[in-house]
Write an enzyme that holds these catalytic residues in place. Structure first.
Site, PDB file in Angstrom:
ATOM      1  N   HIS A  45       0.823  -1.211   0.000  1.00  0.00           N
ATOM      2  CA  HIS A  45       0.000   0.000   0.000  1.00  0.00           C
ATOM      3  C   HIS A  45       0.855   1.257   0.000  1.00  0.00           C
ATOM      4  O   HIS A  45       0.453   2.287  -0.527  1.00  0.00           O
ATOM      5  CB  HIS A  45      -0.939  -0.010   1.198  1.00  0.00           C
ATOM      6  N   GLU A  82      -0.166 -10.482 -20.863  1.00  0.00           N
ATOM      7  CA  GLU A  82       0.506 -10.624 -19.571  1.00  0.00           C
ATOM      8  C   GLU A  82       1.330 -11.902 -19.526  1.00  0.00           C
ATOM      9  O   GLU A  82       2.254 -12.026 -18.732  1.00  0.00           O
ATOM     10  CB  GLU A  82      -0.533 -10.662 -18.444  1.00  0.00           C
ATOM     11  N   ASP A  86       2.467  -8.003 -14.818  1.00  0.00           N
ATOM     12  CA  ASP A  86       2.437  -9.463 -14.908  1.00  0.00           C
ATOM     13  C   ASP A  86       3.365  -9.978 -16.004  1.00  0.00           C
ATOM     14  O   ASP A  86       3.963 -11.055 -15.859  1.00  0.00           O
ATOM     15  CB  ASP A  86       1.015  -9.955 -15.159  1.00  0.00           C
ATOM     16  N   CYS A 122      -0.849  -0.744 -20.285  1.00  0.00           N
ATOM     17  CA  CYS A 122      -1.668  -0.371 -19.130  1.00  0.00           C
ATOM     18  C   CYS A 122      -1.015  -0.760 -17.812  1.00  0.00           C
ATOM     19  O   CYS A 122      -1.617  -0.613 -16.751  1.00  0.00           O
ATOM     20  CB  CYS A 122      -3.070  -0.981 -19.220  1.00  0.00           C
TER      21      CYS A 122
END
Length: 535
Positions: free
Chosen positions: A167, A394, A418, A465
């Site tokens: 986070h 990915e 990924d 992205c």
């Protein structure tokens, strides 16, 4: 620089003094206080931070943890020790799970610290106060502190702990804070040290020269100027258009993205509708959320990712339990095919929302491996009313099969997070291998180049992205490799827009070729810097 105070010490194991009922009442008041404080901080911060802090507030009121605390107090354990032990037990469970849940263990630890501080009647460890701007160094930074950092004082953030999906890292990116997480040598820094935090290069320079400090100050001034520059479409110096899109996780984030110059949405994550739910939401509720998003971008492209569950985002009604290696298991489209009714409902809701709005809706499937999976998704999407259907790149196999995939898919969007993980065999949720999670690696860039070439041959778009598009210099390289759009956290739009304007398409291609020829990520950065400075 200034260091953040160390966490509160571990409570002693002395026996409970006084009445158990009174101790339980004190704990209950502390839990309620901390939950309320976190909720208020979330409201003040808004955006991604609000969701994070609201989740922490729920942790503070978790009935299972409270039951454990009460049981310990009843057995004669003092209140502080009972809170510490109960939260530590749950924290260890999360840490052992790894992935997304492992990253949340630190959040649980922060909640415990705040509760114990309330019981002691002291302030919880937090960001130090200073009359002058400073670089903040910490073991890790709690979401509640990251969300409300004073950006006029905190110039940059360096943490010893945390990975790319902690986070701390997520909120730092969302707030546009210069930050480097997972710096193993951070403990060697002391209050008053002069450092240069170069997030672009991923290094912290200690004892910098006067020239290095002056260069850093100049780059900071240029960054601030770029952030305040008039909003314009993403464009290279020679006029080549490169649309700059936003990565969003909720419709409520749309307005802020538009204000920062997003020309549309390159990745809308739909997981927020499904996470923490006992079952999949129905068509009507999904449609309402999708419609809210699409209405914010009339006439603009909005790329929505079908539910990406599995790996670090398990769902009880969709994904398999107890997979030994869920990152290589049934996730993304693999899970959706196994429960096709969930995918059908989502595509139906998207098609209905599209029919009632004016945005240009594109829908893509995550975790697609080859042409067969592409055909399955595209055919189903079109059957259910989706006009533009594509896939995410990915998995390295999709990049290797890109020429075939683009005979069916309307577009490809590259998820660099990924793609890097699977290319370099390094779990992107694991801090111990964070050094491998570098999209500058030439192996990753070669796959991007292959996708770009296939897109050009097919006359179809190839977007980015993943977080790689947030790196201004790497964004230019990605355009040189054939990327036709770039999507990123909205806070990065200004920096990327400014960097694109400094290069022509030919220069971007020359930078890309230099990166492809390099033997490592660090060498690729150096090679691109050399080519860029010479042009």
């Amino acid at each position: 620089m200034l260091r953040m105070a160390d966490p509160l010490g571990e409570p002693d194991a002395s026996p409970l003094q006084g009445d158990a009922a009174a101790a339980k009442a004190e704990v209950g008041e502390a839990l309620a206080f901390v939950a309320d404080e976190l909720g208020k901080r979330g409201e003040a911060a808004g955006g991604d931070a609000q969701a994070v802090l609201e989740a922490q507030a729920l942790m503070a009121q978790d009935p299972s943890i409270l039951d454990d605390v009460h049981a310990q107090i009843d057995s004669g354990v003092n209140a502080e020790r009972a809170v510490y032990t109960a939260f530590k037990s749950f924290q260890d469970i999360l840490a052992g799970m790894g992935g997304y849940m492992g990253e949340r263990a630190a959040d649980l630890g922060d909640v415990a610290q705040r509760i114990i501080a309330r019981l002691r009647g002291v302030s919880a460890p937090g960001v130090p106060e200073s009359d002058t701007p400073f670089v903040l160094v910490a073991h890790d930074l709690a979401p509640a502190d990251t969300a409300l950092l004073d950006l006029t004082k905190v110039l940059a953030l360096v943490t010893r702990d945390g990975g790319p999906t902690s986070h701390t890292a997520i909120l730092a990116r969302a707030k546009g804070i210069t930050a480097i997480v997972g710096v193993s040598e951070a403990d060697k820094l002391s209050d008053g040290d002069v450092v240069v935090v170069d997030a672009a290069a991923g290094v912290v320079v200690t004892d910098p020269t006067a020239e290095q400090v002056a260069d850093a100050e100049q780059r900071r001034v240029e960054r601030l100027a770029a952030a305040s520059a008039p909003l314009t479409p993403g464009t290279l110096k020679d006029g080549t258009l490169v649309p700059l899109l936003a990565n969003l996780g909720s419709p409520k984030d749309a307005a802020a993205a538009v204000e920062l110059g997003a020309e549309g949405v390159g990745l809308f994550r739909t997981e927020f509708l499904f996470l923490d739910a006992p079952y999949a939401p129905d068509v009507a509720s999904q449609k309402a959320s999708y419609k809210e998003l699409l209405e914010a971008f009339p006439g603009k492209k909005v790329v929505v990712r079908a539910l990406d569950a599995g790996a670090d985002k398990p769902l009880p009604f969709l994904t398999d339990k107890n997979e030994e290696n869920p990152a290589l298991g049934r996730r993304g489209l693999r899970a959706l095919r196994h429960h096709e009714e969930i995918l059908r409902d989502q595509l139906t809701a998207l098609a209905q929302a599209d029919a009632e709005t004016e945005a240009d809706l594109w829908v893509m499937a995550p975790m697609v491996a080859d042409l067969e999976e592409t055909v399955y998704f595209v055919d189903l999407a079109r059957e259910l009313g989706i006009r533009t259907a594509g896939v995410m790149a990915e998995v390295p196999s999709l990049a290797l099969m890109a020429d075939q995939v683009l005979t069916s898919a309307d577009f490809v969007s590259i998820g660099t997070n990924d793609l890097t993980q699977y290319t370099l065999a390094a779990d992107r949720m694991l801090g111990t291998v964070a050094a491998y999670q570098d999209p500058w690696h030439p192996a990753v860039l070669r796959l991007v180049a292959q996708l770009g070439a296939a897109g050009k041959a097919a006359g179809k778009g190839v977007g980015i992205c993943g977080e790689a598009a947030s790196d201004p210099i790497l964004a230019v390289v990605l355009v040189g490799l054939g990327a036709t759009t770039l999507s990123m956290t909205p806070a990065a739009l200004a920096d990327v827009r400014a960097e694109l304007l400094g290069h022509t398409l030919d220069e971007a291609r020359a930078m890309a070729q230099a990166a492809l020829a390099a033997p490592s990520a660090a060498a690729a950065r150096a090679a691109v810097a050399s080519v860029s400075s010479a042009s």
